[in-house]
Design a protein around this motif. Structure first.
Motif, PDB file in Angstrom:
ATOM      1  N   MET A 101       0.837  -1.205   0.000  1.00 56.02           N
ATOM      2  CA  MET A 101       0.000   0.000   0.000  1.00 56.02           C
ATOM      3  C   MET A 101       0.869   1.251   0.000  1.00 56.02           C
ATOM      4  O   MET A 101       1.849   1.329   0.736  1.00 56.02           O
ATOM      5  N   ILE A 102       0.492   2.215  -0.831  1.00 61.93           N
ATOM      6  CA  ILE A 102       1.065   3.561  -0.806  1.00 61.93           C
ATOM      7  C   ILE A 102      -0.106   4.522  -0.660  1.00 61.93           C
ATOM      8  O   ILE A 102      -1.106   4.385  -1.369  1.00 61.93           O
ATOM      9  N   ALA A 103       0.002   5.490   0.263  1.00 64.63           N
ATOM     10  CA  ALA A 103      -1.112   6.405   0.501  1.00 64.63           C
ATOM     11  C   ALA A 103      -0.650   7.853   0.551  1.00 64.63           C
ATOM     12  O   ALA A 103       0.415   8.169   1.072  1.00 64.63           O
ATOM     13  N   GLN A 104      -1.509   8.722   0.040  1.00 64.48           N
ATOM     14  CA  GLN A 104      -1.281  10.159   0.036  1.00 64.48           C
ATOM     15  C   GLN A 104      -1.504  10.759   1.416  1.00 64.48           C
ATOM     16  O   GLN A 104      -2.498  10.463   2.078  1.00 64.48           O
ATOM     17  N   SER A 105      -0.581  11.630   1.830  1.00 67.24           N
ATOM     18  CA  SER A 105      -0.760  12.421   3.030  1.00 67.24           C
ATOM     19  C   SER A 105      -0.274  13.836   2.731  1.00 67.24           C
ATOM     20  O   SER A 105      -0.004  14.166   1.579  1.00 67.24           O
ATOM     21  N   VAL A 106      -0.192  14.668   3.761  1.00 68.51           N
ATOM     22  CA  VAL A 106       0.211  16.060   3.566  1.00 68.51           C
ATOM     23  C   VAL A 106       1.475  16.361   4.357  1.00 68.51           C
ATOM     24  O   VAL A 106       1.714  15.783   5.422  1.00 68.51           O
ATOM     25  N   ALA A 107       2.266  17.295   3.838  1.00 69.52           N
ATOM     26  CA  ALA A 107       3.551  17.644   4.443  1.00 69.52           C
ATOM     27  C   ALA A 107       3.474  18.908   5.295  1.00 69.52           C
ATOM     28  O   ALA A 107       4.492  19.452   5.678  1.00 69.52           O
ATOM     29  N   TRP A 108       2.263  19.371   5.577  1.00 72.78           N
ATOM     30  CA  TRP A 108       2.118  20.559   6.410  1.00 72.78           C
ATOM     31  C   TRP A 108       1.167  20.235   7.556  1.00 72.78           C
ATOM     32  O   TRP A 108       0.435  19.251   7.522  1.00 72.78           O
ATOM     33  N   SER A 109       1.180  21.059   8.576  1.00 70.31           N
ATOM     34  CA  SER A 109       0.356  20.828   9.762  1.00 70.31           C
ATOM     35  C   SER A 109      -1.067  21.317   9.537  1.00 70.31           C
ATOM     36  O   SER A 109      -1.280  22.390   8.971  1.00 70.31           O
ATOM     37  N   LEU A 110      -2.002  20.527   9.993  1.00 68.02           N
ATOM     38  CA  LEU A 110      -3.415  20.885   9.953  1.00 68.02           C
ATOM     39  C   LEU A 110      -3.911  21.036  11.396  1.00 68.02           C
ATOM     40  O   LEU A 110      -3.335  20.460  12.317  1.00 68.02           O
ATOM     41  N   VAL A 151      -5.313  12.894   9.658  1.00 73.04           N
ATOM     42  CA  VAL A 151      -4.061  12.626   8.942  1.00 73.04           C
ATOM     43  C   VAL A 151      -3.224  11.621   9.729  1.00 73.04           C
ATOM     44  O   VAL A 151      -2.668  10.676   9.159  1.00 73.04           O
ATOM     45  N   GLU A 152      -3.127  11.821  11.037  1.00 72.94           N
ATOM     46  CA  GLU A 152      -2.363  10.887  11.875  1.00 72.94           C
ATOM     47  C   GLU A 152      -2.960   9.477  11.805  1.00 72.94           C
ATOM     48  O   GLU A 152      -2.223   8.488  11.753  1.00 72.94           O
ATOM     49  N   PHE A 153      -4.290   9.389  11.793  1.00 71.24           N
ATOM     50  CA  PHE A 153      -4.947   8.086  11.671  1.00 71.24           C
ATOM     51  C   PHE A 153      -4.561   7.422  10.354  1.00 71.24           C
ATOM     52  O   PHE A 153      -4.198   6.243  10.324  1.00 71.24           O
ATOM     53  N   LEU A 154      -4.663   8.153   9.254  1.00 69.61           N
ATOM     54  CA  LEU A 154      -4.301   7.614   7.936  1.00 69.61           C
ATOM     55  C   LEU A 154      -2.869   7.086   7.963  1.00 69.61           C
ATOM     56  O   LEU A 154      -2.606   5.943   7.566  1.00 69.61           O
ATOM     57  N   GLU A 155      -1.941   7.917   8.427  1.00 68.04           N
ATOM     58  CA  GLU A 155      -0.528   7.524   8.415  1.00 68.04           C
ATOM     59  C   GLU A 155      -0.272   6.321   9.309  1.00 68.04           C
ATOM     60  O   GLU A 155       0.420   5.374   8.919  1.00 68.04           O
ATOM     61  N   ARG A 156      -0.838   6.330  10.503  1.00 67.92           N
ATOM     62  CA  ARG A 156      -0.651   5.219  11.441  1.00 67.92           C
ATOM     63  C   ARG A 156      -1.215   3.915  10.869  1.00 67.92           C
ATOM     64  O   ARG A 156      -0.605   2.848  10.978  1.00 67.92           O
ATOM     65  N   THR A 157      -2.379   4.005  10.224  1.00 68.92           N
ATOM     66  CA  THR A 157      -3.023   2.823   9.657  1.00 68.92           C
ATOM     67  C   THR A 157      -2.195   2.242   8.513  1.00 68.92           C
ATOM     68  O   THR A 157      -1.976   1.027   8.444  1.00 68.92           O
ATOM     69  N   VAL A 158      -1.737   3.104   7.625  1.00 65.46           N
ATOM     70  CA  VAL A 158      -0.947   2.645   6.471  1.00 65.46           C
ATOM     71  C   VAL A 158       0.403   2.098   6.918  1.00 65.46           C
ATOM     72  O   VAL A 158       0.825   1.014   6.489  1.00 65.46           O
ATOM     73  N   LEU A 159       1.085   2.822   7.785  1.00 65.03           N
ATOM     74  CA  LEU A 159       2.391   2.354   8.268  1.00 65.03           C
ATOM     75  C   LEU A 159       2.241   1.072   9.088  1.00 65.03           C
ATOM     76  O   LEU A 159       3.080   0.175   9.003  1.00 65.03           O
ATOM     77  N   GLY A 160       1.155   0.969   9.857  1.00 68.34           N
ATOM     78  CA  GLY A 160       0.898  -0.242  10.649  1.00 68.34           C
ATOM     79  C   GLY A 160       0.679  -1.468   9.788  1.00 68.34           C
ATOM     80  O   GLY A 160       0.913  -2.599  10.225  1.00 68.34           O
ATOM     81  N   GLN A 209       9.568  -0.014   0.341  1.00 68.53           N
ATOM     82  CA  GLN A 209       8.845  -1.102   1.008  1.00 68.53           C
ATOM     83  C   GLN A 209       7.969  -0.629   2.159  1.00 68.53           C
ATOM     84  O   GLN A 209       6.867  -1.110   2.338  1.00 68.53           O
ATOM     85  N   SER A 210       8.434   0.302   2.972  1.00 62.10           N
ATOM     86  CA  SER A 210       7.626   0.828   4.060  1.00 62.10           C
ATOM     87  C   SER A 210       8.288   2.093   4.578  1.00 62.10           C
ATOM     88  O   SER A 210       9.506   2.243   4.494  1.00 62.10           O
ATOM     89  N   GLY A 211       7.466   3.010   5.095  1.00 61.15           N
ATOM     90  CA  GLY A 211       8.008   4.237   5.663  1.00 61.15           C
ATOM     91  C   GLY A 211       7.339   5.470   5.101  1.00 61.15           C
ATOM     92  O   GLY A 211       6.277   5.402   4.477  1.00 61.15           O
ATOM     93  N   GLY A 236       2.413  -1.912   7.116  1.00 62.53           N
ATOM     94  CA  GLY A 236       3.664  -2.078   6.370  1.00 62.53           C
ATOM     95  C   GLY A 236       3.703  -1.284   5.082  1.00 62.53           C
ATOM     96  O   GLY A 236       4.499  -1.578   4.199  1.00 62.53           O
ATOM     97  N   GLY A 237       2.865  -0.260   4.978  1.00 62.50           N
ATOM     98  CA  GLY A 237       2.781   0.522   3.752  1.00 62.50           C
ATOM     99  C   GLY A 237       3.686   1.743   3.740  1.00 62.50           C
ATOM    100  O   GLY A 237       4.516   1.948   4.632  1.00 62.50           O
ATOM    101  N   VAL A 238       3.492   2.542   2.712  1.00 61.91           N
ATOM    102  CA  VAL A 238       4.272   3.758   2.488  1.00 61.91           C
ATOM    103  C   VAL A 238       3.326   4.954   2.531  1.00 61.91           C
ATOM    104  O   VAL A 238       2.261   4.931   1.921  1.00 61.91           O
ATOM    105  N   VAL A 239       3.728   5.986   3.250  1.00 60.98           N
ATOM    106  CA  VAL A 239       2.994   7.248   3.295  1.00 60.98           C
ATOM    107  C   VAL A 239       3.789   8.269   2.495  1.00 60.98           C
ATOM    108  O   VAL A 239       4.980   8.484   2.757  1.00 60.98           O
ATOM    109  N   VAL A 240       3.139   8.868   1.515  1.00 61.30           N
ATOM    110  CA  VAL A 240       3.775   9.925   0.718  1.00 61.30           C
ATOM    111  C   VAL A 240       3.205  11.249   1.201  1.00 61.30           C
ATOM    112  O   VAL A 240       2.023  11.529   1.029  1.00 61.30           O
ATOM    113  N   ARG A 241       4.062  12.046   1.826  1.00 58.17           N
ATOM    114  CA  ARG A 241       3.654  13.362   2.315  1.00 58.17           C
ATOM    115  C   ARG A 241       3.961  14.397   1.238  1.00 58.17           C
ATOM    116  O   ARG A 241       5.118  14.752   1.006  1.00 58.17           O
TER     117      ARG A 241
END
Length: 195
Positions: free
Chosen positions: A113-122, A130-139, A183-185, A141-146
């Protein structure tokens, strides 16, 4: 590679699909809008009309395609940037429920899995989504693209770039394709401060 791209007709999806097809990947382009099917077919993707919130349908169509990689580029943002705050609840739902459904469907298929996120603070609950999305994807073993804020054709910033962090939409798509092997991160995709 077999790639299931959720949000294939969105702002970055419209740039990603032709690049992925051009690289020789077999792409299933998911959209919830039947009117986008012809465009997806014309650029070489297999169109899939599905709403990410229809969980059983999503699980079925993803299993039928059997992807190796799922790319999550879904947002629920209005065309008018002045309406972003009014649409915030829908976008938070996309980040939470939409992400959960995609991660579960990808896991069922054994896909990365690769998922879109944001590189700025909301602020507030937007940040928590955003934290939920990132935690879920990383949990999983996926990749978060900020990404930085997109600018260029079909973005909120067509005439002049926003302040940093930012990234031109075509460059964001190019860098996303380059990150397929991660692979992940977390991958940061935005211009350096000097750009």
């Amino acid at each position: 590679m077999r790639i299931f791209l959720a949000g294939a007709s969105g702002v970055i999806g419209r740039h990603l699909v032709p690049l992925l097809v051009g690289e020789g990947h077999t792409v299933a382009g998911m959209t919830r809008t039947p009117g986008k099917v012809d465009w997806l077919r014309d650029v070489g993707a297999e169109p899939i009309v599905c709403d990410v919130f229809e969980r059983d349908t999503l699980l079925r169509v993803m299993a039928d395609f059997s992807p190796e990689l799922v790319v999550h580029q879904l947002t629920d943002l209005p065309n008018d940037p002045a309406e972003v705050r009014k649409q915030a609840l829908a976008n938070r739902r996309m980040r939470r429920e939409g992400t959960t459904n995609l991660v579960d469907a990808a896991s069922t298929c054994g896909a990365r899995m690769i998922a879109q996120s944001v590189a700025w603070s909301l602020p507030g609950d937007d940040a928590e989504a955003v934290e939920f999305l990132e935690r879920t994807v990383l949990g999983a073993g996926g990749v978060v693209v900020r990404y930085g804020q997109f600018y260029g054709p079909d973005t909120y910033y067509q005439d002049a770039p926003p302040g940093p962090p930012r990234i031109r939409i075509d460059e964001a798509a190019r860098l996303t394709v380059m990150s397929l092997g991660v692979q992940s991160g977390i991958v940061d995709v935005f211009e350096s401060m000097g750009a």
